[in-house]
Design a protein around this motif. Structure first.
Motif, PDB file in Angstrom:
ATOM      1  N   GLN A   1       0.454 -46.126 -66.896  1.00  0.00           N
ATOM      2  CA  GLN A   1      -0.983 -45.784 -66.703  1.00  0.00           C
ATOM      3  C   GLN A   1      -1.830 -46.323 -67.777  1.00  0.00           C
ATOM      4  O   GLN A   1      -1.756 -46.475 -68.766  1.00  0.00           O
ATOM      5  N   TRP A   2      -3.028 -46.483 -66.925  1.00  0.00           N
ATOM      6  CA  TRP A   2      -4.228 -46.876 -68.148  1.00  0.00           C
ATOM      7  C   TRP A   2      -5.547 -46.520 -67.228  1.00  0.00           C
ATOM      8  O   TRP A   2      -5.452 -46.754 -66.046  1.00  0.00           O
TER       9      TRP A   2
ATOM     10  N   ASP B   1      10.225 -49.224 -73.564  1.00  0.00           N
ATOM     11  CA  ASP B   1      10.022 -50.509 -73.347  1.00  0.00           C
ATOM     12  C   ASP B   1       9.653 -50.753 -71.849  1.00  0.00           C
ATOM     13  O   ASP B   1       8.829 -51.598 -71.656  1.00  0.00           O
ATOM     14  N   ALA B   2      10.378 -50.127 -71.128  1.00  0.00           N
ATOM     15  CA  ALA B   2       9.989 -50.208 -69.437  1.00  0.00           C
ATOM     16  C   ALA B   2       8.507 -49.833 -69.279  1.00  0.00           C
ATOM     17  O   ALA B   2       7.766 -50.279 -68.628  1.00  0.00           O
ATOM     18  N   ILE B   3       8.213 -48.557 -69.991  1.00  0.00           N
ATOM     19  CA  ILE B   3       6.919 -47.967 -69.515  1.00  0.00           C
ATOM     20  C   ILE B   3       5.791 -49.136 -70.365  1.00  0.00           C
ATOM     21  O   ILE B   3       4.847 -49.379 -69.804  1.00  0.00           O
ATOM     22  N   THR B   4       6.122 -49.346 -71.621  1.00  0.00           N
ATOM     23  CA  THR B   4       5.234 -50.334 -72.330  1.00  0.00           C
ATOM     24  C   THR B   4       4.951 -51.401 -71.575  1.00  0.00           C
ATOM     25  O   THR B   4       3.564 -52.102 -71.520  1.00  0.00           O
ATOM     26  N   ALA B   5       6.060 -52.064 -70.805  1.00  0.00           N
ATOM     27  CA  ALA B   5       5.825 -53.414 -70.061  1.00  0.00           C
ATOM     28  C   ALA B   5       4.859 -53.159 -68.966  1.00  0.00           C
ATOM     29  O   ALA B   5       4.155 -54.232 -68.343  1.00  0.00           O
ATOM     30  N   LEU B   6       5.095 -52.131 -68.454  1.00  0.00           N
ATOM     31  CA  LEU B   6       4.126 -51.344 -67.190  1.00  0.00           C
ATOM     32  C   LEU B   6       2.688 -51.552 -67.646  1.00  0.00           C
ATOM     33  O   LEU B   6       1.866 -52.027 -66.850  1.00  0.00           O
TER      34      LEU B   6
ATOM     35  N   VAL C   1      14.081 -38.367 -62.996  1.00  0.00           N
ATOM     36  CA  VAL C   1      13.316 -37.877 -64.129  1.00  0.00           C
ATOM     37  C   VAL C   1      12.023 -39.132 -64.155  1.00  0.00           C
ATOM     38  O   VAL C   1      12.436 -40.196 -63.991  1.00  0.00           O
ATOM     39  N   ILE C   2      10.952 -38.727 -64.210  1.00  0.00           N
ATOM     40  CA  ILE C   2       9.756 -39.389 -64.224  1.00  0.00           C
ATOM     41  C   ILE C   2       9.189 -39.450 -65.448  1.00  0.00           C
ATOM     42  O   ILE C   2       9.028 -38.356 -66.071  1.00  0.00           O
ATOM     43  N   ALA C   3       9.067 -40.768 -65.928  1.00  0.00           N
ATOM     44  CA  ALA C   3       8.762 -40.752 -67.635  1.00  0.00           C
ATOM     45  C   ALA C   3       7.454 -41.928 -67.583  1.00  0.00           C
ATOM     46  O   ALA C   3       7.271 -43.007 -67.040  1.00  0.00           O
ATOM     47  N   MET C   4       6.268 -41.125 -68.115  1.00  0.00           N
ATOM     48  CA  MET C   4       5.046 -41.967 -68.197  1.00  0.00           C
ATOM     49  C   MET C   4       4.401 -41.658 -69.587  1.00  0.00           C
ATOM     50  O   MET C   4       4.895 -40.874 -70.498  1.00  0.00           O
ATOM     51  N   ASN C   5       3.694 -42.818 -70.066  1.00  0.00           N
ATOM     52  CA  ASN C   5       3.067 -42.707 -71.299  1.00  0.00           C
ATOM     53  C   ASN C   5       1.924 -41.754 -71.156  1.00  0.00           C
ATOM     54  O   ASN C   5       1.254 -41.568 -69.884  1.00  0.00           O
ATOM     55  N   HIS C   6       1.282 -41.260 -72.174  1.00  0.00           N
ATOM     56  CA  HIS C   6       0.345 -40.103 -72.349  1.00  0.00           C
ATOM     57  C   HIS C   6      -0.744 -40.708 -73.004  1.00  0.00           C
ATOM     58  O   HIS C   6      -0.704 -40.860 -74.306  1.00  0.00           O
TER      59      HIS C   6
END
Length: 259
Positions: free
Chosen positions: A161-162, A215-220, A47-52
């Motif tokens: 991502q940003w 938490d992991a996504i936010t840290a990235l 599963v790939i999980a990313m912020n939107h």
């Protein structure tokens, strides 16, 4: 030439068409920076999980994953499977239909689990929609990604991502292409859910797993932005903000205050 890792999956005509059209468009209108993309598994279910942050996200994430040798499968609104011409594209690309706000949504979860068990790469935006956080940080996540991972035992690969929001602002249909903007992506290590494996999928377990993923996504994202994230993750429900679709429209796509 952007290709990082060779593709070993059958691409099909829909993906071939998308690559022929979308890739040159992104190359000429955007800039990108991919960090640690080799952490995307070269094979096997995941599963790939990313912020939107933008409606362009599915295209840019699919490009990132494709150039690292995988074809991503999204959970896609079932209405697209009834649109002339488009229905053939989403089916050939092996997208997973989901009926939002109905009991049939469970079928999408089952289909996603089948895909992962068959070695597929399923893309999920845990927030469920573009973030409503006023400053663009990842908001409270939904449990879909965690549920798929715990049900199948597959790894969850977080991506922060940003910058995509500068290419196509949230809920806008007008891209800002020139001068070219840079979208940055950082891939993280698999989220550790090992201590939750095998446990009944209770709300507590699912929310714990979801919090770890977010938490992991936010840290990235924090690394990409060079900033500290908010101490408390934005919760649109407690803030009284609608989570489905455009905040100026209801769940049926109609403008608020209109019949």
């Amino acid at each position: 030439m952007v290709k990082v890792r060779k593709l070993h999956e059958r691409r099909g005509w829909a993906w071939s068409l998308a690559v022929a059209i979308v890739k040159p468009t992104l190359l000429t209108t955007t800039k990108h920076e991919w960090i640690d993309g080799d952490k995307i598994p070269a094979e096997g279910g995941c599963v790939i999980a990313m912020n939107h942050v933008s409606h362009i996200d599915p295209l840019t994430l699919a490009w990132l994953v494709y150039e690292h040798g995988r074809l991503i499968q999204y959970l896609t609104k079932d209405a697209l499977f009834e649109v002339p011409v488009l229905k053939y594209i989403v089916r050939d690309a092996r997208m997973i239909p989901v009926s939002r706000l109905t009991t049939d949504a469970a079928k999408a979860f089952e289909a996603a689990c089948v895909s992962v068990r068959d070695g597929g790469c399923v893309g999920v935006y845990p927030e469920g929609t573009i973030t409503k956080d006023p400053t663009g940080w990842p908001m409270r996540g939904k449990t879909g990604a965690a549920r798929i991972a715990l049900e199948t035992g597959c790894p969850v690969i977080p991506i922060g991502q940003w910058g995509a929001q500068e290419i196509l602002p949230p809920y806008s249909a007008k891209p800002h292409l020139f001068p070219r903007k840079t979208a940055r992506y950082k891939v993280g290590d698999p989220v550790d859910l090992s201590d939750l494996a095998g446990k009944p999928l209770t709300n507590d377990v699912l929310h714990e797993a979801t919090d770890r993923i977010m938490d992991a996504i936010t840290a990235l994202v924090a690394e990409l932005r060079g900033e500290e994230p908010p101490a408390e993750r934005f919760d649109p429900r407690s803030a009284g903000v609608r989570e489905i679709g455009n905040p100026d429209k209801d769940e049926h796509g109609k403008k608020k205050g209109h019949a």
